[in-house]
Design an enzyme around this catalytic site. Structure first.
Site, PDB file in Angstrom:
ATOM      1  N   ILE A 139      33.803 -22.651 -32.373  1.00  0.00           N
ATOM      2  CA  ILE A 139      33.215 -22.658 -31.036  1.00  0.00           C
ATOM      3  C   ILE A 139      32.157 -21.565 -30.969  1.00  0.00           C
ATOM      4  O   ILE A 139      32.447 -20.391 -31.200  1.00  0.00           O
ATOM      5  CB  ILE A 139      34.288 -22.439 -29.949  1.00  0.00           C
ATOM      6  CG1 ILE A 139      35.440 -23.443 -30.120  1.00  0.00           C
ATOM      7  CG2 ILE A 139      33.652 -22.537 -28.570  1.00  0.00           C
ATOM      8  CD1 ILE A 139      35.036 -24.897 -30.052  1.00  0.00           C
ATOM      9  N   LYS A 140      30.921 -21.971 -30.657  1.00  0.00           N
ATOM     10  CA  LYS A 140      29.817 -21.008 -30.613  1.00  0.00           C
ATOM     11  C   LYS A 140      29.733 -20.355 -29.237  1.00  0.00           C
ATOM     12  O   LYS A 140      29.660 -21.040 -28.214  1.00  0.00           O
ATOM     13  CB  LYS A 140      28.485 -21.693 -30.925  1.00  0.00           C
ATOM     14  CG  LYS A 140      28.282 -22.011 -32.382  1.00  0.00           C
ATOM     15  CD  LYS A 140      26.944 -22.679 -32.630  1.00  0.00           C
ATOM     16  CE  LYS A 140      25.809 -21.691 -32.689  1.00  0.00           C
ATOM     17  NZ  LYS A 140      24.534 -22.350 -33.059  1.00  0.00           N
ATOM     18  N   ILE A 141      29.705 -19.034 -29.250  1.00  0.00           N
ATOM     19  CA  ILE A 141      29.601 -18.244 -28.026  1.00  0.00           C
ATOM     20  C   ILE A 141      28.480 -17.232 -28.214  1.00  0.00           C
ATOM     21  O   ILE A 141      28.481 -16.490 -29.201  1.00  0.00           O
ATOM     22  CB  ILE A 141      30.922 -17.514 -27.723  1.00  0.00           C
ATOM     23  CG1 ILE A 141      32.062 -18.524 -27.513  1.00  0.00           C
ATOM     24  CG2 ILE A 141      30.778 -16.602 -26.509  1.00  0.00           C
ATOM     25  CD1 ILE A 141      33.431 -17.888 -27.308  1.00  0.00           C
TER      26      ILE A 141
END
EC number: 2.2.1.2
Length: 371
Positions: A139-141
């Site tokens: 998950i890209k944050i």
């Protein structure tokens, strides 16, 4: 004969493709890159999904189904993007199994409009993770100040994270701290640390694009001699930070508990200036344990004529420091540049996301009329 991409792999560099589309999945072109060009992962972002979904007809059937079901535009985009990522995760599952989850990773980004909303980012990260439902998803944050808290909280839930839009060394230190804090909390929550993976996406070519403009404005021979050097210098010093902060007593305790280090990932590796070698941000950033995510054009150039000479990072720390000091002496503010790049990077992703929503909304309306 060993190909340049195999040489990169042998040198400890994981090659990921900075692109994903349904067409790549359905035609087998992505599988071919895995088999022939040492690609072991994929990154996506709002701009990539916008380009994929709004070109061609690959998504027409899904949009028609969503229109018939009465789905909102946000629900439709969520369905499309998570389906593509889940399918890519399946394609890369053998790579993930062979590398114990280190590679074979597919990244999907939270809604970029949440970049300044910690609670919203955490909720979206959990939602994406649950929907994709694959062990090898990341998950890209974004590494905003608000994002740092979300990174820690997401990792604490046992969710693997790709931290994106890192430009400064100071922020990178904060990212590693957020990562290690997340693992400490995950350990306390009873999670198996060996199954939590993370990369920190450090952007390279955009640094040169901005600083080169400022060097051109200065116009002296001294300024011109520094063009094309800042991005590499910044990335190399980031690797030095990585070596430092993953050699501490704090990290040793986590490693003893099974934790794996958060790997540096070089992003924005396509050259912006056509006068620069097209493999500049690949062959000049070779170091053990890094990821380099490349647009296909850069991947093809590397495969065709990249010259890999081993580690080109750790032997360049002194020159990297000298480059940043020389820029400072010319009056170019490092802090000003990296703050601007973070702001522009976020703005670009938000704009792409809004354009995507607008285009899909139009497609949904057309599909409803057609039915």
């Amino acid at each position: 004969m060993t190909t340049p991409t195999q040489q990169l792999s042998d040198a400890g560099v994981s090659i990921w493709l900075d692109d994903l589309s349904r067409g790549r999945l359905q035609t087998g072109t992505l599988r071919k890159l895995i088999e022939e060009k040492n690609v072991v992962g994929v990154t996506t972002n709002p701009s990539i999904f916008h380009a994929a979904i709004t070109s061609g007809t690959d998504y027409d059937a899904t949009i028609a189904e969503q229109a018939a079901a009465g789905s909102t535009v946000e629900e439709t985009v969520f369905e499309i993007t998570t389906t593509d990522v889940a399918d890519a995760c399946d394609l890369f599952a053998p790579v993930a199994a062979a590398t114990r989850g280190v590679d074979g990773r597919v990244s999907i980004e939270v809604d970029p409009r949440l970049a300044w909303d910690t609670a919203g980012t955490i909720a979206e990260a959990k939602h994406l993770y649950k929907k994709v439902n694959k062990d090898n998803v990341l998950i890209k944050i974004p590494a905003t100040l608000e994002g740092l808290e979300a990174i820690t909280a997401t990792l604490a839930e046992g969710i693997s994270v790709n931290v994106t839009l890192i430009f400064s060394l100071e922020r990178y230190r904060a990212v590693i701290n957020a990562f290690q804090s997340g693992l400490e909390q995950a350990k306390g929550n009873g999670h198996d640390l060996s199954k939590i993976h993370s990369v920190a996406s450090f952007f390279v070519s955009r640094v040169d694009a901005e600083i080169d403009k400022r060097l051109d404005a200065i116009g002296t021979d001294e300024a011109k001699a520094l063009k094309g050097k800042a991005g590499l210098a910044n990335a190399r010093l980031a690797y030095q930070v990585y070596e430092e902060l993953f050699s501490t007593e704090r990290w040793a305790l986590l490693a003893e508990a099974g934790a794996l280090p958060q790997r540096p990932l070089w992003a924005s590796t396509g050259v912006k200036d056509p006068s620069y070698p097209d493999t500049l941000y690949v062959t000049e950033l070779v170091a053990p344990g890094v990821v380099n995510t490349m647009p296909e054009k850069t991947l093809d150039a590397t495969f065709d004529h990249g010259v890999v000479t081993g580690d080109t990072v750790t032997r360049g720390y002194d020159d990297a420091n000298a480059t940043l000091n020389a820029l400072d002496a010319l009056g170019i503010s490092y802090n000003d540049v990296v703050a601007l790049l973070e702001s522009e990077g976020l703005d670009k992703f938000v704009a792409s996301w809004k354009e995507l929503l607008g285009d899909v909304e139009g497609a949904l309306a057309s599909a409803r009329k057609a039915s």
